[in-house]
Design an enzyme around this catalytic site. Structure first.
Site, PDB file in Angstrom:
ATOM      1  N   ASP A  56     -10.753  -7.114  -4.286  1.00 59.34           N
ATOM      2  CA  ASP A  56     -10.900  -8.783  -4.034  1.00 59.34           C
ATOM      3  C   ASP A  56     -11.406  -8.826  -2.929  1.00 59.34           C
ATOM      4  O   ASP A  56     -12.296  -9.722  -2.588  1.00 59.34           O
ATOM      5  CB  ASP A  56      -9.660  -9.269  -4.549  1.00 59.34           C
ATOM      6  CG  ASP A  56      -9.354  -9.764  -5.831  1.00 59.34           C
ATOM      7  OD1 ASP A  56     -10.202  -9.170  -6.951  1.00 59.34           O
ATOM      8  OD2 ASP A  56      -8.601 -10.772  -6.122  1.00 59.34           O
ATOM      9  N   LYS A  69      -1.969   5.835   1.564  1.00 57.56           N
ATOM     10  CA  LYS A  69      -0.939   5.422   2.594  1.00 57.56           C
ATOM     11  C   LYS A  69      -0.419   6.866   2.815  1.00 57.56           C
ATOM     12  O   LYS A  69       0.923   6.939   2.235  1.00 57.56           O
ATOM     13  CB  LYS A  69      -0.032   4.275   1.867  1.00 57.56           C
ATOM     14  CG  LYS A  69       0.823   3.759   2.782  1.00 57.56           C
ATOM     15  CD  LYS A  69       0.313   2.854   3.951  1.00 57.56           C
ATOM     16  CE  LYS A  69       1.353   2.508   4.904  1.00 57.56           C
ATOM     17  NZ  LYS A  69       0.668   2.111   6.122  1.00 57.56           N
ATOM     18  N   ASP A  73      -4.037  -0.047   5.016  1.00 57.55           N
ATOM     19  CA  ASP A  73      -3.973  -1.015   5.774  1.00 57.55           C
ATOM     20  C   ASP A  73      -4.946  -1.311   6.734  1.00 57.55           C
ATOM     21  O   ASP A  73      -5.636  -2.291   7.027  1.00 57.55           O
ATOM     22  CB  ASP A  73      -2.592  -0.973   6.385  1.00 57.55           C
ATOM     23  CG  ASP A  73      -1.923   0.094   7.143  1.00 57.55           C
ATOM     24  OD1 ASP A  73      -2.654   1.037   6.751  1.00 57.55           O
ATOM     25  OD2 ASP A  73      -1.006   0.114   7.995  1.00 57.55           O
ATOM     26  N   TYR A  89       0.601   0.748 -12.115  1.00 54.61           N
ATOM     27  CA  TYR A  89       0.278  -0.287 -13.207  1.00 54.61           C
ATOM     28  C   TYR A  89       1.018   0.594 -14.614  1.00 54.61           C
ATOM     29  O   TYR A  89       1.039   0.033 -15.711  1.00 54.61           O
ATOM     30  CB  TYR A  89      -1.322  -0.130 -13.229  1.00 54.61           C
ATOM     31  CG  TYR A  89      -1.862  -1.341 -12.651  1.00 54.61           C
ATOM     32  CD1 TYR A  89      -1.827  -1.332 -11.158  1.00 54.61           C
ATOM     33  CD2 TYR A  89      -2.524  -2.318 -13.496  1.00 54.61           C
ATOM     34  CE1 TYR A  89      -2.337  -2.301 -10.490  1.00 54.61           C
ATOM     35  CE2 TYR A  89      -3.168  -3.335 -12.609  1.00 54.61           C
ATOM     36  CZ  TYR A  89      -3.026  -3.357 -11.150  1.00 54.61           C
ATOM     37  OH  TYR A  89      -3.605  -4.549 -10.313  1.00 54.61           O
ATOM     38  N   ASP A 149      -7.204  -2.481  -6.530  1.00 53.14           N
ATOM     39  CA  ASP A 149      -7.365  -3.968  -7.195  1.00 53.14           C
ATOM     40  C   ASP A 149      -7.283  -4.830  -5.815  1.00 53.14           C
ATOM     41  O   ASP A 149      -8.089  -5.657  -5.991  1.00 53.14           O
ATOM     42  CB  ASP A 149      -5.956  -4.020  -7.800  1.00 53.14           C
ATOM     43  CG  ASP A 149      -5.475  -5.589  -8.408  1.00 53.14           C
ATOM     44  OD1 ASP A 149      -6.709  -6.262  -9.018  1.00 53.14           O
ATOM     45  OD2 ASP A 149      -4.852  -6.119  -8.095  1.00 53.14           O
TER      46      ASP A 149
HETATM   47  C1  IPM Z   1      -8.698  -6.817 -12.010  1.00 54.69           C
HETATM   48  C2  IPM Z   1      -7.291  -7.566 -12.503  1.00 54.69           C
HETATM   49  C3  IPM Z   1      -6.345  -6.928 -13.448  1.00 54.69           C
HETATM   50  C4  IPM Z   1      -5.919  -5.814 -12.668  1.00 54.69           C
HETATM   51  C5  IPM Z   1      -5.320  -7.735 -13.760  1.00 54.69           C
HETATM   52  C6  IPM Z   1      -5.655  -9.190 -14.556  1.00 54.69           C
HETATM   53  C7  IPM Z   1      -4.383  -7.053 -14.675  1.00 54.69           C
HETATM   54  O1  IPM Z   1      -6.775  -8.114 -11.379  1.00 54.69           O
HETATM   55  O2  IPM Z   1      -9.294  -6.237 -13.058  1.00 54.69           O
HETATM   56  O3  IPM Z   1      -8.770  -6.513 -11.004  1.00 54.69           O
HETATM   57  O4  IPM Z   1      -5.076  -5.974 -11.804  1.00 54.69           O
HETATM   58  O5  IPM Z   1      -6.594  -4.730 -12.698  1.00 54.69           O
HETATM   59 MG    MG Z   2      -7.803  -7.681  -9.575  1.00 52.70          MG
END
Ligand code: IPM
Ligand code: MG
Length: 367
Positions: A259, A199, A231, A150, A255
């Protein structure tokens, strides 16, 4: 009369569903403040698309300074629909997400804590096949937030007539050690196990990561450590999330995995997060995004933001009881069958469908 404690909270309502979910979180914070005997001073801050609309950039230096003057920042969500929003016609460094990355870096928020817990009441919304006795997991992802891909140098150029893009991933041992410590400290207050995800079969950054996490583990003989390739971790999260207590990983892996972890709890609308620096300061936001498709319709689930406000009371203001009070109110709300639309499975049974604002009010009622 003794003076009441005053919490200084910066508020980034942001874009999409941000303003409506933050409104509910403030409502719950205000009820909690009345009940627990403290005052709150809010300062509204602009970031993301809301800041672009006013200043042409997603985060101004003045906003960063104002954020620093508060004890913590509560955030909704930022960003819009990349296909239709004019914000995405701007160069990448002026788009809404750039504001989020800049505030994380400027405030040194290197530790992102993302809990994923399956409420027994939401078991029917969990997309995983159930186990004997039902599923039950309670894990937390500790994501490194200010390094890695990032924040590495990137550019796009033409090489030998071909458009070619480069992103770079760098970690030094100090960055790895401090996030490893956050993970071990977190595990100490939980079930005492850390899974470090990397990884290391391919990447140098991961091999260094693994070595430094191993070294740091020596300081925490009471915590057990295992390593897992990313993975495999993605697979294990859907196969057997019960095995995890604390997962620590670098920025991008975190990240993606967070999710995934949030979705197996039934809805991404339930997951809170805290982004912390070395002091008690933190930025608290739901793990989900700005959901522009349902923005302004009073349909969003405000629980992730409300639980983020609870994390803020606990980590930045040391108000453990007030945080417990909010978490308990959310539990009772779910126990009593209140659900926003995202939480209603096909077989709805006796559930009571409520809007974003009704959900906030019901939770206030249980404070
Ligand atoms: C998160 C989001 C952010 C990230 C994006 C919006 C830049 O997906 O906070 O997880 O990737 O960190
Ligand atoms: Mg995210």
């Amino acid at each position: 009369m003794a003076e009441q404690k005053v919490l200084k909270i910066g508020v980034i309502a942001g874009d999409g569903i941000g303003p409506e979910i933050v409104r509910e979180a403030r409502k719950v914070l205000d009820c909690t403040a009345r009940k627990c005997g403290f005052d709150i001073e809010y300062t509204d801050l602009l970031m993301g698309g809301a800041s672009i609309d006013v200043y042409g950039i997603p985060l101004t230096d003045e906003t960063i300074e104002k954020a620093k003057e508060s004890g913590a920042v509560l955030m909704g969500s930022i960003g819009g629909d990349a296909a239709t929003s004019p914000w995405y016609k701007l160069p990448p460094e002026k788009r809404p997400e750039a504001g989020l990355l800049k505030i994380r870096k400027s405030l040194g928020l290197y530790a992102n804590l993302r809990p994923a817990y399956l409420y027994p009441e939401l078991a029917a919304s969990c997309p995983l096949a159930s186990q004997d006795g039902g599923r039950s997991f309670d894990l937390i992802i500790v994501r490194e937030l200010t390094g890695g891909l990032y924040f590495g140098a990137r550019h796009t150029e033409v090489v030998d007539g071909l458009r070619t893009a480069t992103d770079t991933m760098t970690y030094n041992e100090a960055e790895i050690r401090r996030i490893a410590r956050t993970a071990f400290e977190t595990a100490r207050k939980r079930r005492g196990h850390v899974t470090s995800v990397d990884k290391a079969n391919v990447l140098d950054t991961s091999r260094l990561w693994r070595a430094v996490v191993e070294e740091t583990a020596q300081e925490y003989p009471d915590v057990t450590l295992s390593h897992m390739l990313v993975d495999n971790c993605a697979m294990q999260l859907v196969k057997n999330p019960e095995q995890f207590d604390v997962i620590v990983t670098e920025n991008m892996f975190g990240d993606i995995l967070s999710d995934e972890a949030s979705m197996i709890t039934g809805s991404i609308g339930m997951l809170s997060s805290a982004s912390l620096n070395e002091t008690s300061f933190g930025l608290y936001e739901p793990s989900h995004g700005s959901a522009p498709d349902i923005a302004g319709k009073d349909l969003a689930n405000p629980i992730a933001t409300i639980l983020s406000a609870a994390m803020m009371l606990r980590y930045s203001f040391n108000l453990e009881e007030a945080a417990d009070c909010i978490e308990e109110a959310v539990r009772r709300t779910l126990q009593n069958g209140y659900r926003t639309k995202d939480l209603i499975p096909a077989e709805a049974g006796d559930l009571k469908c409520c809007s974003c604002s009704e959900m906030g009010s019901v939770i206030c009622g249980y404070i």
